[in-house]
Design an enzyme around this catalytic site. Structure first.
Site, mmCIF file in Angstrom:
data_model
loop_
_atom_site.group_PDB
_atom_site.id
_atom_site.type_symbol
_atom_site.label_atom_id
_atom_site.label_comp_id
_atom_site.label_asym_id
_atom_site.label_seq_id
_atom_site.Cartn_x
_atom_site.Cartn_y
_atom_site.Cartn_z
ATOM 1 N N GLY A 178 -11.208 -4.302 10.217
ATOM 2 C CA GLY A 178 -10.509 -5.125 11.146
ATOM 3 C C GLY A 178 -10.751 -4.854 12.640
ATOM 4 N N SER A 179 -10.315 -5.826 13.539
ATOM 5 C CA SER A 179 -10.609 -5.260 14.871
ATOM 6 C C SER A 179 -9.074 -4.815 15.310
ATOM 7 C CB SER A 179 -10.951 -6.707 15.635
ATOM 8 O OG SER A 179 -12.228 -6.972 15.572
ATOM 9 N N GLY A 180 -8.987 -4.530 16.575
ATOM 10 C CA GLY A 180 -7.917 -3.852 17.212
ATOM 11 C C GLY A 180 -7.760 -2.565 17.210
ATOM 12 N N HIS A 181 -8.943 -1.783 16.911
ATOM 13 C CA HIS A 181 -8.943 -0.332 16.951
ATOM 14 C C HIS A 181 -9.703 0.094 17.832
ATOM 15 C CE1 HIS A 181 -6.674 -0.946 13.240
ATOM 16 N NE2 HIS A 181 -7.644 -1.480 12.528
ATOM 17 N N ASP B 90 -10.642 -4.360 2.872
ATOM 18 C CA ASP B 90 -11.938 -4.118 3.239
ATOM 19 C C ASP B 90 -12.675 -3.394 2.074
ATOM 20 O OD1 ASP B 90 -11.672 -3.330 6.431
ATOM 21 O OD2 ASP B 90 -9.990 -3.197 5.380
ATOM 22 N N HIS C 74 -2.526 -0.162 11.760
ATOM 23 C CA HIS C 74 -2.142 -1.642 11.550
ATOM 24 C C HIS C 74 -0.727 -1.693 11.668
ATOM 25 C CE1 HIS C 74 -5.785 -0.800 9.009
ATOM 26 N NE2 HIS C 74 -6.254 -1.825 9.774
#
Ligand SMILES: Nc1ncnc2c1ncn2[C@@H]1O[C@H](COP(=O)(O)OP(=O)(O)O)[C@@H](O)[C@H]1O
Ligand SMILES: Nc1ncnc2c1ncn2[C@@H]1O[C@H](COP(=O)(O)OP(=O)(O)O)[C@@H](O)[C@H]1O
Ligand SMILES: [Mg+2]
Ligand SMILES: [Mg+2]
Ligand SMILES: [Mg+2]
Ligand SMILES: [Mg+2]
Lengths: 215, 331, 331, 215
Positions: C54-57, C110, C219
């Site tokens: 996922g993005s945000g990392h 994932d 997350h």
């Protein structure tokens, strides 16, 4: 006006130092309004050093003593306040010279020298919304009190009152020096941290003098 | 306050200790003078480059001490210029026959400390010069104030003078290069939140939930005005307009574009700002040929960002392109 | 919410567009599949290394695409694994005769997306393998759960397999190296504040002014326990104890130590954590020979940090030491 | 129980899609408690795609239609929900096959196939605190209603009630699959986002059916 000796100089300087330490938070909050909030921290850390080395400061004469205090301040205090306050103490000490006592007139001359030192160091003038806007009227007031024949205690009480008024009056000014000057018109409406700092400290000196100054 | 802090008064020394432990071979930490220097500096063949400033702007400047950039950083406490003694001791430790260049961001306290430190070093025969950096366009320059502030743009001055010093340039030449870069560098920043100095323990100023401070200083000083929060693109447009029209940068120019995070803003958002700035510059006929998106000069944990432009020519481009090796790195 | 955002649904695409604009020569951005790849990949001589998540990392993983690290990153939306189609398209675009290695952090979504994408790619004759990363010790492994999470430690796996691929190793060998690094890597994190996903617009969870979440996931998933805020050293001691005793790392070991910021914590504080961790490891007879202090794998704007240890031997040390060239850089 | 045609299938699927879009925030908040808060966003973005391409979906027969819907979901929804929900639709479509009408028994078989698909994909079982803990009792209930001779509207109302109860019952469970499972005992006390999502959607299907299903 009677003369002042090393004992009274000790009292005044120790009171300044203790007031700086005690008011760390208040002075910092004042500086946070249009500055960067470190005025209280800087003064407190520097004057802690003055107090820590208190007994060992060279007291050959009043001039030497004040110059040494000025050097500790310059060496230890960062920000604008280190150079400004350090210069003030050093100039006062240079003006006092190798003496064991001070007359009222000498104290006026020392304060004038401190003011000139700050002006030169900070390229500041009265009206720029700095501690000068308290120091100068306070010095004038001392001169007037001496002329009127007041004693030291009376003169100090008068100076403390003048300082408080002058500090509050900085709220109407626009800062033209230091960090606050970047905000231009927005600096209006709040007192200058350095100016109020000097007023608070003078109030503490006044109190201490009434309590212990005559002894 | 929720920060990783032990004793707030030890914030800076503990950070520097960590930095030294992480870079045991390349850095030397001198606790007495709060100083971080290259382990292999000074060198007789190189002008020594020193940057001084308050702490709280990390990675500036203690984390960019290394080959091709700073020989030493001389930090004060959080947001406080270093006391004059630190400056003096740093100049002594870094003394090189080719000279010492002290880089100073334009703030009253810093200038005083460095002027005094310089005089003291000179009185001992050390060759020292000062170069003042003033890239912040937020507040209009006027004779009533002390001039523009120095902010994130100082990275470019450091990189350029570091490269010039590394190739053996003389002090005069290093200064010429540094001034040249400073003269074509402009920055403006915006705060979404206030920062919390560890010793204060609470936010430095109050910003409403829907307010931003346009033109904020890196010490949380107020800027141009307090405005209503708006979207990323609109914020970029305002920052960019202030920066572009100041030099001004104009159609046909090639520029370096830096989006600098102020400490609390994630890099994902910085790229969203970069995207818009790049696009808007293209619309003005200005070409971005060097890109910088990261944290360079922060304000503790403040959420916010600044935009910097540097007008490039061949000389500046080559200096910015030169190799360097500093503690702030990824691998 | 005060973030630099335009349309929250465009958060990831706009970030990727910015990234591509900042790296016009080295990266290729494929908007249809939300994909960032090296402009010069795939290569017949090299296993292609792909990381999905996922993005945000950020900077993980789109900002570490480049020579010596990733050939491509295949991000989903914020905190959401990429849909299977993106994985499949990425595998197709990166197909090399030497094979494609898909690195996957151990999360249900994932793993599903990558398993399905792999099957689809294989059905078209593409050579693909998956390597799962699971370095987070926060939550005890048990047969009831899906196993440990993958967090910041994946940087080390990426760096090692990237180096192995760069020197031309075969897929089997690259996988061996990656597994080996994963097996000696352990991480635990702590949150001081919650993060705010742009599409949610408010903090993901509530943390009291004096509370921290020990063992938090990247997350924002809850961790071991919610505790009272304490000082930096005490927090490090707890994280470190969990990490050290898990492998366990023991006296005589040489390790890489990473202090990873979670997005809202300034690097000054990270060095304060690093200092303590380094000192405490020394007390246990464990020597830090490689140091990593920065943001690697964040959780949007969360204030917090994680500690990672990697047990080193000559082989791993050499792989971590290999050169690389990625968008996340300072100069 | 009367048979169901493409028109009703359209109604059901469009209602699912619309419910997913309408409940983006609610579903996200449910997932934020012990998950990562993206469940609502993922479903909404995916089903927006379903609605955007609505008229062009291949409706050769019900099986094909559902498989195509499943493919859009798998292609477009990230996170755990994409593979899970995509699999469910595809399995249901495969079980329906090339038909224009569905009997109640066929719908039961389709739901069982969807459940098996989810179990295989997610390696999950009833009791793991996932959407299975609603889907399975709901399917059982449908089977019981058919046996009892209920019509479609009655069956749906009963299923919606069962779903709501079953979703609420997940609050007592400890998550053993998905992101929530990392929290172990701490996952107890809040309902599972996926389970409650299915219940909310079933409630919306029930409403829509009572309004338009017979037409
Ligand atoms: N140029 C100057 N000359 C004299 N006094 C100054 C000058 N600039 C600032 N001051 C005084 O110093 C005070 C701020 O001190 P401090 O917080 O230590 O400075 P800084 O802005 O470097 O953080 C101001 O409130 C003002 O009274
Ligand atoms: N392994 C699994 N098998 C079946 N369903 C699962 C599984 N893991 C999670 N779920 C369901 O998916 C929901 C979460 O979906 P979503 O938020 O998209 O996943 P993620 O955890 O990847 O963010 C959970 O509430 C649960 O109902
Ligand atoms: Mg200040
Ligand atoms: Mg200051
Ligand atoms: Mg997710
Ligand atoms: Mg989720």
């Amino acid at each position: 006006m009677s003369s002042t000796g090393q004992q009274q100089v000790d009292l005044v300087v120790r009171t300044i130092a203790q007031a700086a330490v005690d008011n760390e938070k208040y002075f910092g909050d004042l500086d946070a309004v249009v500055g960067d909030g470190d005025f209280g921290y800087s003064l407190a850390r520097g004057f802690e050093n003055v107090l820590a080395g208190w007994d060992d400061v060279d007291r050959t004469d009043i001039g030497t003593f004040l110059k040494k205090i000025g050097m500790v301040i310059t060496a230890r205090i960062g920000g604008t306040s280190g150079p400004i306050w350090g210069t003030a103490f050093m100039r006062a000490g240079m003006t006092a010279g190798a003496t064991d006592t001070l007359t009222g007139e000498q104290v006026v001359a020392m304060l004038r020298a401190a003011v000139e030192g700050i002006k030169a160091r900070g390229q500041a003038e009265v009206g720029d919304k700095t501690l000068l806007d308290v120091l100068v009227p306070v010095t004038d007031r001392l001169e007037a009190e001496i002329a009127a024949g007041s004693d030291a205690a009376q003169a100090l009480a008068a100076m403390a009152a003048t300082a408080q008024e002058a500090a509050e009056a900085t709220a109407d000014m626009v800062a033209r020096r230091g960090r606050a000057s970047y905000t231009g018109e927005r600096s209006r409406g709040s007192v200058d941290a350095g100016a109020m700092g000097v007023a608070v400290i003078l109030g503490r000196i006044d109190e201490a003098w009434q309590r212990e100054g005559a002894s | 306050m929720k920060k990783f802090v032990n004793n707030p008064q030890q914030f800076v020394p503990e950070m520097l200790e960590g930095l030294a432990l992480a870079n045991p071979h390349s850095l030397r930490y001198v606790p007495e003078h709060n100083l971080v220097m290259r382990a292999d500096s000074p060198s007789d063949d190189r002008v020594s480059i020193v940057q001084g400033s308050g702490s709280g702007h990390e990675p500036a400047h203690v984390m960019i001490v290394g080959k091709g950039m700073l020989d030493a950083a001389c930090p004060g406490d959080v947001f406080a210029a270093p006391p004059m003694n630190y400056v003096y001791e740093t100049a002594k430790l870094l003394a090189s026959p080719k000279g010492v260049l002290l880089l100073v961001n334009n703030y009253t306290g810093d200038r005083m400390a460095f002027d005094m430190g310089k005089e003291m070093a000179e009185s001992e025969g050390i060759k020292v010069e000062i170069l003042t950096i003033n890239d912040d366009v937020a507040v209009k320059d006027s004779t009533y104030t002390v001039g523009r502030r120095g902010v994130a743009g100082n990275f470019f001055v450091i990189k350029a003078v570091g490269a010039a010093a590394a190739r053996g340039d003389e002090l005069d030449e290093v200064i010429r290069v540094g001034k040249k870069v400073n003269d074509v560098t402009r920055t403006m920043g915006v705060a979404l939140t206030a920062c919390t100095p560890p010793a204060k323990g609470s936010p430095l100023f109050e910003l409403g939930d829907d307010e931003i401070e346009m033109g904020v200083g890196i010490h949380g000083e107020p800027g141009r005005e307090r405005k209503k929060m708006t979207n990323a693109d609109a914020i970029v447009d305002e920052l960019l307009d202030a920066v572009v029209t100041d030099l001004p940068y104009s159609s046909g120019d090639q520029v370096a574009l830096m989006v600098n995070g102020l400490g609390g803003t994630p890099i994902s958002e910085l790229y969203i700002l970069f995207r818009r700035a790049h696009q808007q510059l293209a619309e003005r006929g200005i070409t971005v040929t060097r890109s910088y998106v990261n944290e360079y000069c922060t304000s503790l944990d403040m959420a916010g960002a600044s935009l910097t432009l540097v007008k490039l020519d061949e000389e500046i481009d080559a200096l910015l392109d030169a190799p360097a090796e500093v503690p702030i790195r990824v691998f």
